[in-house]
Structures are given as structure tokens and as C-alpha cells.
Design an enzyme around this catalytic site. Structure first.
Site, short mmCIF file in Angstrom:
data_model
loop_
_atom_site.label_atom_id
_atom_site.label_comp_id
_atom_site.label_asym_id
_atom_site.label_seq_id
_atom_site.Cartn_x
_atom_site.Cartn_y
_atom_site.Cartn_z
N LYS A 105 22.59 -19.35 -11.12
CA LYS A 105 22.09 -19.53 -9.76
C LYS A 105 20.68 -20.13 -9.76
CE LYS A 105 22.27 -19.24 -5.29
NZ LYS A 105 23.01 -20.34 -4.64
N CYS A 150 20.24 -15.23 -16.57
CA CYS A 150 19.89 -13.92 -17.09
C CYS A 150 19.41 -13.03 -15.94
CB CYS A 150 18.81 -13.95 -18.15
SG CYS A 150 19.24 -14.91 -19.60
N ARG A 183 23.72 -14.76 -10.89
CA ARG A 183 22.79 -15.62 -11.63
C ARG A 183 23.49 -16.27 -12.82
NH1 ARG A 183 17.40 -14.74 -10.51
NH2 ARG A 183 16.73 -15.26 -12.62
N GLU A 194 27.36 -34.46 -2.16
CA GLU A 194 27.38 -33.00 -2.10
C GLU A 194 28.82 -32.47 -2.12
OE1 GLU A 194 25.46 -30.69 -2.59
OE2 GLU A 194 26.24 -28.95 -1.53
N LYS A 223 30.21 -29.96 -4.94
CA LYS A 223 30.81 -28.64 -4.62
C LYS A 223 32.16 -28.51 -5.30
CE LYS A 223 28.24 -26.72 -3.47
NZ LYS A 223 26.90 -27.02 -3.19
N HIS A 243 32.75 -52.36 -5.87
CA HIS A 243 32.01 -52.81 -7.06
C HIS A 243 32.40 -52.02 -8.30
CE1 HIS A 243 29.62 -55.44 -4.57
NE2 HIS A 243 29.41 -54.42 -3.75
N TRP A 276 22.52 -15.00 -20.38
CA TRP A 276 23.15 -16.32 -20.33
C TRP A 276 22.72 -16.98 -21.64
CZ3 TRP A 276 21.74 -21.60 -19.86
CH2 TRP A 276 22.73 -22.45 -19.32
N ASN A 334 14.17 -13.07 -20.28
CA ASN A 334 14.78 -14.25 -19.68
C ASN A 334 13.84 -15.42 -19.98
OD1 ASN A 334 15.93 -16.17 -18.04
ND2 ASN A 334 15.49 -15.12 -16.11
N GLY A 335 14.37 -16.50 -20.56
CA GLY A 335 13.51 -17.65 -20.88
C GLY A 335 13.75 -18.09 -22.31
N GLU A 352 31.85 -28.27 -9.29
CA GLU A 352 31.21 -27.09 -9.88
C GLU A 352 32.05 -25.81 -9.75
OE1 GLU A 352 27.42 -26.00 -8.21
OE2 GLU A 352 28.08 -26.50 -6.20
C1 F6R Z 1 24.83 -26.49 -6.49
C2 F6R Z 1 23.62 -25.75 -6.70
C3 F6R Z 1 22.61 -26.32 -7.61
C4 F6R Z 1 21.20 -26.04 -7.05
C5 F6R Z 1 20.15 -26.52 -8.04
C6 F6R Z 1 18.75 -26.34 -7.51
O1 F6R Z 1 25.69 -25.84 -5.58
O2 F6R Z 1 23.45 -24.67 -6.19
O3 F6R Z 1 22.82 -27.67 -7.80
O4 F6R Z 1 21.07 -26.70 -5.83
O5 F6R Z 1 20.28 -25.81 -9.24
O6 F6R Z 1 18.50 -25.01 -7.19
P1 F6R Z 1 17.32 -24.60 -6.21
O7 F6R Z 1 17.66 -25.10 -4.87
O8 F6R Z 1 17.27 -23.11 -6.29
O9 F6R Z 1 16.08 -25.23 -6.76
#
Ligand code: F6R
Length: 613
Positions: free
Chosen positions: A608, A2, A27, A482, A486, A505, A74, A100-101, A489
Site C-alpha cells: 500500500k 511491512c 500494506r 488509470e 486498476k 501508430h 514484505w 521496515n526499510g 494490478e
Molecule cells: C495503484 C496505487 C499505487 C499508488 C502509488 C502511490 O492503485 O495505489 O499506484 O498510487 O504507489 O502511492 P501514494 O499515493 O500513497 O503516494
């Protein structure tokens, strides 16, 4: 999650709000709306879908606003329809709110409000706020807000306006972030700094329990009891240009290429090669506590959690301190053995992730020394920490974290070296040697990124792959995780990361010529073992894409199948290899997603900053 923007001042509020919302698109949201007051008339315009739809509707039938607020939603409670889009209003149509919340007790509140005669028209939890404020309103929006919030259980960042209180906005925070931008005879409110950077660099960061009132020339903050609190503005040094695409097709691509700069900035001024020392005075009172540390607990979510896994490796290796890593969302639901002597390091790009914050508070309440590694000065996490190590990645707009991740690795490397010196596991000479190598990393990152075209080309042959397996060992195992994160997502292609030794395994059963296996090789003591794992995959008809330092003939001999590839990276000390091995994986994910026609910067269902549990 949001986005909120509010404006009071001399400009037409509508374009200011729309522009701010546009800058908060990263976001994540699925509907949008604005409400403004003009010549005593309160008007709303909302639409499902992306902001462009709202903008088209406003272009077709323009609105002007002397002051107002806007929101990108959102969806949590109720589908992403126009009806459920914010701002929501009271029965009388005098008060509007954006939020937001989550209001946890909204059903119970709604029941009572309905009994009192209020009419609800949406499925959202937010609508109760408009009616609660309406029922408490006796001439002061701020007082009504405070009275209403006393009845609310949950988390919120919200902004309210009342048609009959000209040029005045009331904002409140309990959980999700909310900042006030201070301009010349104008004030802005937003859920994140980049929304307002083109207007101001001076920000007031609201804290939990704050209720703020802004007019063009005045700003006051009180707590929920009405007692005035002081929140001096802070100057943010982020360059507004960093929050633009700067000629790149996507923020993510720009941010991938910004990594050498971000790593350099995060290193800058934090060590002395002459003395073989890391200088972390900015940790303030926490610096002394580090000496007594007997254990480190790293807390984070998602990509930041992967950084934590690398951090564990570095801290144990360089400082000989036991280190554990936990997900923010898991830590507080077990019985963590944390107390005095434990350093709790929360790692977060945003500093607003609800799960990380909750875990951090839990560790703090058990007596741990709370330290934050964070990209946002003034965020909740940095305010709750005794000491903070800021990453200097600059604003990260792409939802998928890239430059924040490698900057977190820099901060963790510095922390590990510092702990090593404090505990005497590293001599000044040893520390110096590591620092010299670390200082070269941004340059090696540039070299690695200069091969971006090869990766784009490789992804031509990957368009039909529906699953990927990423393998790594030791300090590169978190990078396998990671890389897989990437890819999934942003491209929505399934991928798993595994420690290479674990392949036999279970996951080995998956291997056939349709499954690309991405194998991370570094110049380290497990290099030969990675070669064996690659051979195991090849023996089963697997297609292997190896990320490996240049000049490895043995690997070339192994990978001669039609779909095989080697993505060469510059050679570097094993300990710092994650900085380099992650780069081709980010580019691989980016190009696979692009070829699949995905919305790279705003992948579906993601936000985000995840400010709800
Ligand atoms: C993946 C990504 C998320 C954030 C996670 C934590 O690319 O961006 O997995 O890493 O939501 O976010 P922060 O670092 O803001 O606490």
C-alpha cells in the site's frame, strides 16, 4: 510495506499486536511474527505466509505478553521464510527488533559483527540491527539504539525491546512512517494509523531522526544526538468504522462506493459559490506564493501520477499556467528546470511514498514552493510541505487506490480554479459556474455507481481475455491509463492505456476479436474523434466496451457486435468527466479480478505504501 505494531500497557500484548497487524494487512506482506515478554521470559513466534498461519500457531500454543512487538514482512533481503520473518534477535536472546526499510550497509556491518563473534542466522539486513544494539548495550536500550543507529546507513522504522527493561519499547524512524498511539496508561506503536484506531485517536507522528521510548505512562522523543524534541500528540478525526469493511465483500468495493462521500468531504467548506471563489486558507504561507507562480510541477507515483495528469490539464486550461507532471522516481534522476516561481505539487495518498518524497525534496532544494495534496494528516509529505491540501477520503485500505484518486481530483480541481482566480484567467462568474458544476459531481458519481450490477454482468463475458486496451482522449486519457492500471494490478491481466489518437501508430496491430477495447467517451470536443477511433477498432474485428454519457444513439448504432457493450454514465461538463468515467473502470477491474479469484484487497507483490526506492 511491512507492518509494525508494538504495545506496552495493562492488556495482554498478544491480541493487541495481532489485531493491529491484521489491520495493517493491506500494506502487503509475506510472513509475520510476534515477540513478547512474560514473567521475565522473551518468546517469539513467527511463520511464513499470511497472518492466519501465525494466529493458528498462537491458538494451538498460546503466548501471553506483558509487552511486546510484532511485524508483517514484505521480503526484500532473503526469502519469505519463518527464519527470515521478524522479530529478529541478538545472540543472547535478550533483544528483539522489528524493522521496515533497508539497511544499506548491512553487509559491511555484518562482516565486522561476525569478526567480533556475533552469530547470524538469517539472510535479512535487519538482523544486523539486533547484533549492533547488543554490542552497544550497557544497560540502556535507548542509548544502545542511538549508538547502533549512528553506524547504520539506510532507511528504517524500527521498534526494539530488551527482556530486562520491563514495559519499555524503543522506536526509531528514518524514512518509513511510525506513529505512537497514546492511550490511558498504555502506548501503542504502529506503522500506520488504522492499526490503532480502535484503541485511540491521539497520535504522535515520529519524524526522521527521532528515537522514542515508551512505557505505559511515559513517552519521550529525542533525536539521534540524544537531545529531547517535542512531538505533541495530534487528534486524528478518522472514524474507526471507515477502516472496517462495513458489509462489503472487500475494502476496495467499499471504497469505490465511498467516493461520492469522499469527494463531498474534500470539497466541503473550500469554496464560496456567492463570491465565485475557492478558499484555500489552509495552504497557510504557501497561499501567498501561489500568486507569483509561473509554472507548476506535479510529482507523484502510480495512480496519484494519473491524478497529476488530470491536474495538468485542469491547471493549464483554467489558470493558463504551464504545468508538467513527473514520476517521483524519474524527477530526481534528470536535470529538472525547477526554481523560484515553480510550485511543486506532490500528490500522494499515503504521504510516505519514498520516490515522491525524494522528488519533492529535490524540487524544494531547487527553490520551488512545496505544496502537498495528501490523504494523511501528519504524514512526512505534509510535514515537508509549506502548505497542504488534505483530501478527506478517510483511510484507504484496499491496495488499489480508488477513493483517494477521486479525492485527489477534487483537490486538483480546487487548486486549478483557485489559480485561475488568482491569475485572473477566471472571472468570479466563470469560477462560480465551474464550482456549481463541481458541487454536483458527487451526486453524479452516485448515479454512475448505481449501475454497478451491469458491470458485474458484463465481466461474465470477459473471463478469457488476457489483454485489454484502454483508450481515452484529452482529460480522459489519464483515465484510460488509470483503468488499465486498476485492471492489471488486481486481476494480473495485462492492460495498456493509450491516447486514442495514438492507436494507429502501433497498438492497432493488436486488435482482433480477443482484445477488449475499452473506449472512454465524454460530452466533449473530442467525442466525434473517439467515435472515429471506435470505428477503426470495429473495422478490424475489435470488441469495444464504450463508457459513454447516456443518450448517444450514434454510438449504439456502432456497437452492435456480439461482445460490444456501452456502459452508460450520467452526462456532465467535460472538465469534470474524469470523476465519472473512472468509476465503471474501477468496477470493471474489481469484477474481472473477483471472477479470476484474485485477492482483490491485497494483490500479489504490491504494497500500500511504497516506502523504499
Ligand atoms: C495503484 C496505487 C499505487 C499508488 C502509488 C502511490 O492503485 O495505489 O499506484 O498510487 O504507489 O502511492 P501514494 O499515493 O500513497 O503516494
Amino acid at each position: 510495506m511491512c507492518g509494525i505494531v508494538g504495545y506496552v500497557g495493562g492488556q495482554d500484548a498478544v491480541p493487541v499486536i495481532l489485531d493491529g497487524l491484521k489491520r495493517l494487512e493491506y500494506r502487503g506482506y509475506d510472513s509475520a511474527g510476534v515477540a513478547v515478554v512474560n514473567q521475565g521470559s522473551l518468546q517469539r513466534r513467527r511463520s511464513a505466509g499470511k497472518l492466519d498461519r501465525l494466529a493458528s500457531s498462537l491458538a494451538a500454543e498460546p503466548l501471553r505478553g506483558e509487552w511486546g512487538l510484532g511485524h508483517t514482512r514484505w521480503a526484500t533481503h532473503g526469502r519469505p521464510t519463518e527464519e527470515n520473518a521478524h522479530p529478529h534477535q541478538d545472540c543472547g536472546g535478550h533483544i528483539v527488533v522489528v524493522h521496515n526499510g533497508i539497511i544499506e550497509n548491512h553487509l559491511e556491518l555484518k562482516e565486522r559483527l561476525v569478526e567480533e563473534g556475533h552469530r547470524f542466522v538469517t539472510q535479512t539486513d535487519t538482523e544486523v540491527l539486533a547484533h549492533l544494539v547488543e554490542s552497544a548495550y550497557r544497560g540502556s536500550l535507548e542509548e544502545a539504539a542511538r549508538e547502533a543507529l549512528a553506524r547504520v546507513r539506510g532507511v528504517y522504522a524500527l521498534v526494539l525491546l530488551h527482556r530486562d527493561e520491563p514495559q519499555r519499547l524503543v522506536a526509531a524512524r528514518m524514512g518509513p512512517p511510525l506513529v505512537i498511539g497514546v492511550g490511558e496508561s498504555e502506548h501503542f506503536i504502529a506503522s500506520d494509523i488504522p492499526a490503532l484506531l480502535r484503541h485511540t485517536r491521539d497520535f504522535v507522528f515520529l519524524e526522521d531522526g527521532d528515537v522514542a521510548t515508551v512505557t505505559p505512562t511515559a513517552l519521550s522523543v529525542r533525536n539521534l544526538e540524544g537531545v529531547e524534541v517535542t512531538r505533541p500528540p495530534q487528534r486524528v478525526t478518522w472514524d474507526p468504522v471507515q477502516a472496517e469493511k462495513g458489509g462489503y465483500r472487500h475494502f476496495m468495493l467499499k471504497e469505490i462506493h465511498e467516493q461520492p462521500r469522499a469527494a463531498r468531504d474534500t470539497l466541503l467548506g473550500r469554496f464560496s459559490v456567492e463570491d465565485g471563489e475557492v478558499l484555500l486558507d489552509e495552504l497557510g504561507p504557501a497561499a501567498a506564493g501561489l500568486r507569483e507562480a509561473s509554472r507548476v510541477m506535479l510529482l507523484a507515483c502510480g495512480t496519484s501520477w494519473h491524478a497529476g495528469l488530470v491536474g495538468k490539464f485542469l491547471i493549464e486550461h483554467l489558470a493558463g499556467l504551464p504545468a508538467e507532471v513527473d514520476y517521483g522516481s524519474e524527477f530526481r534522476y534528470r536535470t529538472p528546470l525547477v526554481g523560484p516561481g515553480t510550485v511543486a505539487v506532490a500528490i500522494s495518498q499515503s504521504g510516505e511514498t519514498a520516490d515522491t518524497l525524494a522528488a519533492f525534496r529535490e524540487a524544494k532544494s531547487r527553490g520551488a514552493l512545496p505544496i502537498a495534496i495528501c490523504n494523511v494528516r501528519g504524514s512526512m509529505l505534509t510535514r515537508e510541505a509549506v502548505g497542504s491540501l488534505l483530501t478527506h477520503a478517510g483511510p484507504e485500505i484496499g491496495v488499489a487506490s480508488t477513493k483517494a484518486f477521486t479525492s485527489q481530483l477534487v483537490a486538483l480541481a480546487l487548486l486549478a480554479l483557485h489559480l485561475g482566480r488568482l491569475r485572473g484567467t477566471l472571472s468570479p462568474d466563470q469560477c462560480r459556474e465551474h464550482l456549481v458544476a463541481l458541487a454536483r459531481i458527487p451526486h453524479l458519481m452516485e448515479q454512475a455507481l448505481s449501475r454497478a450490477d451491469e458491470i458485474e454482468e458484463l465481466t461474465r463475458s470477459l473471463t478469457h481475455a488476457t489483454d485489454f486496451l484502454y483508450l481515452g482522449r484529452g482529460i480522459n486519457y489519464p483515465i484510460a491509463l488509470e483503468g488499465a492500471l486498476k485492471l492489471k494490478e488486481i486481476s494480473y491481466v495485462h492492460a495498456e492505456g493509450y491516447p486514442a489518437g495514438e492507436m494507429k501508430h502501433g497498438p492497432i496491430a493488436l486488435i482482433d476479436d480477443a482484445l477488449p477495447v475499452v473506449a472512454l467517451c465524454a460530452d466533449d470536443h473530442v467525442y466525434e474523434k473517439m467515435l472515429s477511433n471506435i470505428q477503426e477498432a470495429k473495422a478490424r474485428g475489435g470488441r469495444v466496451i464504450a463508457v459513454a454519457p447516456s443518450g448517444n444513439g450514434d454510438l449504439r448504432g456502432l456497437l452492435d457486435g456480439p461482445g460490444d457493450a456501452i456502459l452508460e454514465i450520467p452526462s456532465c461538463p467535460a472538465l469534470w468527466s474524469p470523476f465519472i468515467t473512472v468509476l465503471p473502470l474501477q468496477l470493471l477491474a474489481y469484477h474481472v479480478a473477483l471472477r479470476a479469484g484474485r485477492d482483490v484487497d491485497q494483490p500479489r507483490n504490491l504494497a500500500k505504501s511504497v516506502t523504499v526506492e
